[in-house]
Design a protein around this motif. Structure first.
Motif, PDB file in Angstrom:
ATOM      1  N   THR A 190      32.788 -14.766  27.233  1.00 39.56           N
ATOM      2  CA  THR A 190      34.096 -15.571  27.504  1.00 39.56           C
ATOM      3  C   THR A 190      35.319 -14.796  27.526  1.00 39.56           C
ATOM      4  O   THR A 190      35.220 -13.476  27.235  1.00 39.56           O
ATOM      5  N   ASN A 191      36.270 -15.173  27.944  1.00 42.11           N
ATOM      6  CA  ASN A 191      37.832 -14.524  28.083  1.00 42.11           C
ATOM      7  C   ASN A 191      38.170 -14.149  26.616  1.00 42.11           C
ATOM      8  O   ASN A 191      38.828 -12.908  26.711  1.00 42.11           O
ATOM      9  N   ASP A 192      37.783 -14.967  25.645  1.00 37.02           N
ATOM     10  CA  ASP A 192      38.286 -14.329  24.020  1.00 37.02           C
ATOM     11  C   ASP A 192      37.530 -12.904  23.741  1.00 37.02           C
ATOM     12  O   ASP A 192      38.287 -12.347  22.868  1.00 37.02           O
ATOM     13  N   ARG A 193      36.479 -12.936  24.156  1.00 37.26           N
ATOM     14  CA  ARG A 193      35.765 -11.541  23.878  1.00 37.26           C
ATOM     15  C   ARG A 193      35.881 -10.523  24.599  1.00 37.26           C
ATOM     16  O   ARG A 193      35.496  -9.238  24.351  1.00 37.26           O
TER      17      ARG A 193
END
Length: 144
Positions: free
Chosen positions: A106-109
């Motif tokens: 994901t973009n958060d990771r």
């Protein structure tokens, strides 16, 4: 051998063969019933996942990622779905938190170059980054 022994052996072998045919027919019919009542496969989408475990601080390469079928009802809005997202968008980024093998990316990771926090993700423990203001005069060390 007496004819009586031969007759008894023939009858025994015939009954064994008939029993085997009956058992085979019964097992085939049970399999047909089981497959007829099997639930239909759930619709799936292709989600971007890590091919191998990626520890924090790893630079993402194309061979670290792959598309994997994922149940459509179990997908999150943060997951990158094939056709809606691009695998190459994450290449060159740095992993912020551990991503286990087969876990969605994901973009958060992943922090990408130019994003806020990229330098902090690249630095190893014990290292420090310092910003220094430079003017035209200090940049050439006063040599001109």
């Amino acid at each position: 051998m007496s004819p009586r022994t031969l007759l008894l052996a023939f009858v025994a072998l015939s009954l064994a063969g008939l029993t085997a045919l009956f058992a085979r027919h019964w097992l085939d019919s049970q399999r047909a019933v089981a497959t007829a009542h099997a639930p239909a496969p759930a619709p799936t989408v292709e989600v971007l996942v890590a091919r191998e475990t990626l520890p924090a601080g790893t630079f993402v390469k194309p061979d670290h990622l792959r598309w994997q079928p994922w149940p459509e009802g179990g997908s999150n809005a943060a997951y990158v779905v094939k056709g809606k997202g691009d695998m190459n968008a994450f290449v060159g980024g740095v992993v912020r938190q551990l991503i286990a093998a087969g876990e969605p990316v994901t973009n958060d990771r992943v922090v990408l170059p130019g994003d806020r926090g990229f330098l902090a993700a690249v630095l190893h423990p014990g290292m420090r980054a310092v910003s220094v203001s430079i003017t035209a005069e200090t940049g050439i060390s006063g040599l001109v």
